[in-house]
Design an enzyme around this catalytic site. Sequence first.
Site, PDB file in Angstrom:
ATOM      1  N   ASP A 322       0.813  -1.226   0.000  1.00 24.51           N
ATOM      2  CA  ASP A 322       0.000   0.000   0.000  1.00 24.51           C
ATOM      3  C   ASP A 322       0.844   1.273   0.000  1.00 24.51           C
ATOM      4  O   ASP A 322       0.302   2.376  -0.067  1.00 24.51           O
ATOM      5  CB  ASP A 322      -0.923   0.005   1.227  1.00 24.51           C
ATOM      6  N   ARG A 353      -2.761   2.103  -9.500  1.00 18.64           N
ATOM      7  CA  ARG A 353      -1.789   3.007  -8.862  1.00 18.64           C
ATOM      8  C   ARG A 353      -0.514   3.193  -9.684  1.00 18.64           C
ATOM      9  O   ARG A 353       0.208   4.168  -9.474  1.00 18.64           O
ATOM     10  CB  ARG A 353      -1.464   2.511  -7.445  1.00 18.64           C
TER      11      ARG A 353
HETATM   12  C1  S3P Z   1      -5.209  -5.745   3.248  1.00 25.18           C
HETATM   13  C2  S3P Z   1      -4.465  -6.454   2.332  1.00 25.18           C
HETATM   14  C3  S3P Z   1      -3.866  -5.835   1.128  1.00 25.18           C
HETATM   15  C4  S3P Z   1      -3.844  -4.321   1.217  1.00 25.18           C
HETATM   16  C5  S3P Z   1      -5.135  -3.762   1.729  1.00 25.18           C
HETATM   17  C6  S3P Z   1      -5.447  -4.296   3.124  1.00 25.18           C
HETATM   18  C7  S3P Z   1      -5.777  -6.452   4.419  1.00 25.18           C
HETATM   19  O1  S3P Z   1      -4.616  -6.195  -0.002  1.00 25.18           O
HETATM   20  O2  S3P Z   1      -3.546  -3.758  -0.052  1.00 25.18           O
HETATM   21  O3  S3P Z   1      -5.086  -2.340   1.784  1.00 25.18           O
HETATM   22  O4  S3P Z   1      -6.205  -5.789   5.381  1.00 25.18           O
HETATM   23  O5  S3P Z   1      -5.781  -7.701   4.407  1.00 25.18           O
HETATM   24  P1  S3P Z   1      -4.290  -7.528  -0.860  1.00 25.18           P
HETATM   25  O6  S3P Z   1      -4.634  -8.697  -0.029  1.00 25.18           O
HETATM   26  O7  S3P Z   1      -5.188  -7.421  -2.071  1.00 25.18           O
HETATM   27  O8  S3P Z   1      -2.835  -7.434  -1.206  1.00 25.18           O
END
Ligand code: S3P
Length: 446
Positions: A322, A353
Amino acid sequence: MTDNVQFRTTRKDGNKGLQGSIRLPGDKSISHRSIMLGSLAEGVTTVSGFLNGEDCLATLNAFRSMGVDIVENDDTHLTIKGVGLQGLKAPKADLDMGNSGTSMRLMTGLMSGQKFDVSLVGDASLSTRPMRRVTTPLTSMGADISSEDDGTPPLKIKGGATLKGIHYDMPVASAQVKSSVLLAGLYANGETSVTEPAPTRDHTERMLRGFGYKVQTDGNKMSLQGGGTLTATEINVPADISSAAFFLVGASIAEGSDLTLEHVGVNPTRTGVIDILNLMGADITLLNEREEGGEPVADIRVRSASLKGINIPEALVPLAIDEFPALFVAATFAEGTMVLTGAEELRVKESDRIQVMADGLQACGVDAKPTSDGIVIQGKGAKAGVMSGGEINSHGDHRIAMSFVMAGLLADATITINDCANVNTSFPNFVEMATSVGVGVEVVAD
Ligand code: S3P
């Protein structure tokens, strides 16, 4: 569709940089999970440090509409009267997940095990995001889920399915997928396990253990048995390292900075941003390292430093997933080339992004070339003439908007950032906090 909230930056003149000591809002991932597990536990769970942002409130409202009594004592303190794993009631309307991919994907796992039908909907951005990554494994567990033809929301989940445990070998390194399958596993017969291709944030596993549920981690494999119970507990949510990232970058690039970020979660599955900035030559120190409620926490001191461009090690990508919009700003004001590869997941976040950051940087005269799975940025150091002012479309993506605010510290003229209302999804008091440590930013709403 764009909203009417605009940020305008002011260049930071002089050499005082960002100064002070601040506590940033609570971790978004942990806040979501505190509502989910607190609601499904036996007994009363208390949460402090909760992130009162729109994403987590979408999760909170979903559980309220399924009959859970959640008291907001103040902005950051909650009391959740858990109903037990079998205690949710059918909601009267669709569950609106807003902009939140975490809510949608984790809830799909949990809702697959309920006795009633549920429909999960989201905003324009969430309605374009891929959901097959969760519906495929959940369907093979026995869940009955329908989506749009291209796998996007709304997701309609039929109640009363009998779930069976599976082993799922995850094709993408995604904590949301891992969590969705494990949470469905609470309702499944037998063992549910996942293997991940690279380490991803482990808040679900840690918090399940905090609620007394046995989760086994064996290398890259996590497993649990269905049919147990969650026991209410106390949760203290640390500040979000993903929100800290903007300040780590801002203080690194603005000359004369000395900033402390208090009580930040430094779970090793989240600290890729610190590792990458350190590889670039940043001056970041972790102070007062401790563990609270099963999560590592520290105060982070960051002072300005001369950064250099690097090839980002691919192993760090999921651990900083992120934080790349902010890291692209750091790369702009570093000396030399930054190359990112292996990050195609960035194309399916709240916005694409890679493209949206490349467009914004190019609009301000930066040499930023998007590639299919990353970007190449030619950094020119932290000095005048590297980035002009300009107008940016954040595409309603909170992390794009906040990243360009930090770019505004060194840009030659004002950066005007459009479509910023979504900063409220993860960081409701961003402008006040940023201003308090010396970032020049004002909000214009019409
Ligand atoms: C998250 C996992 C990530 C992240 C998101 C929050 C989570 O996503 O980008 O902001 O809380 O499990 P991905 O699992 O798609 O990588």
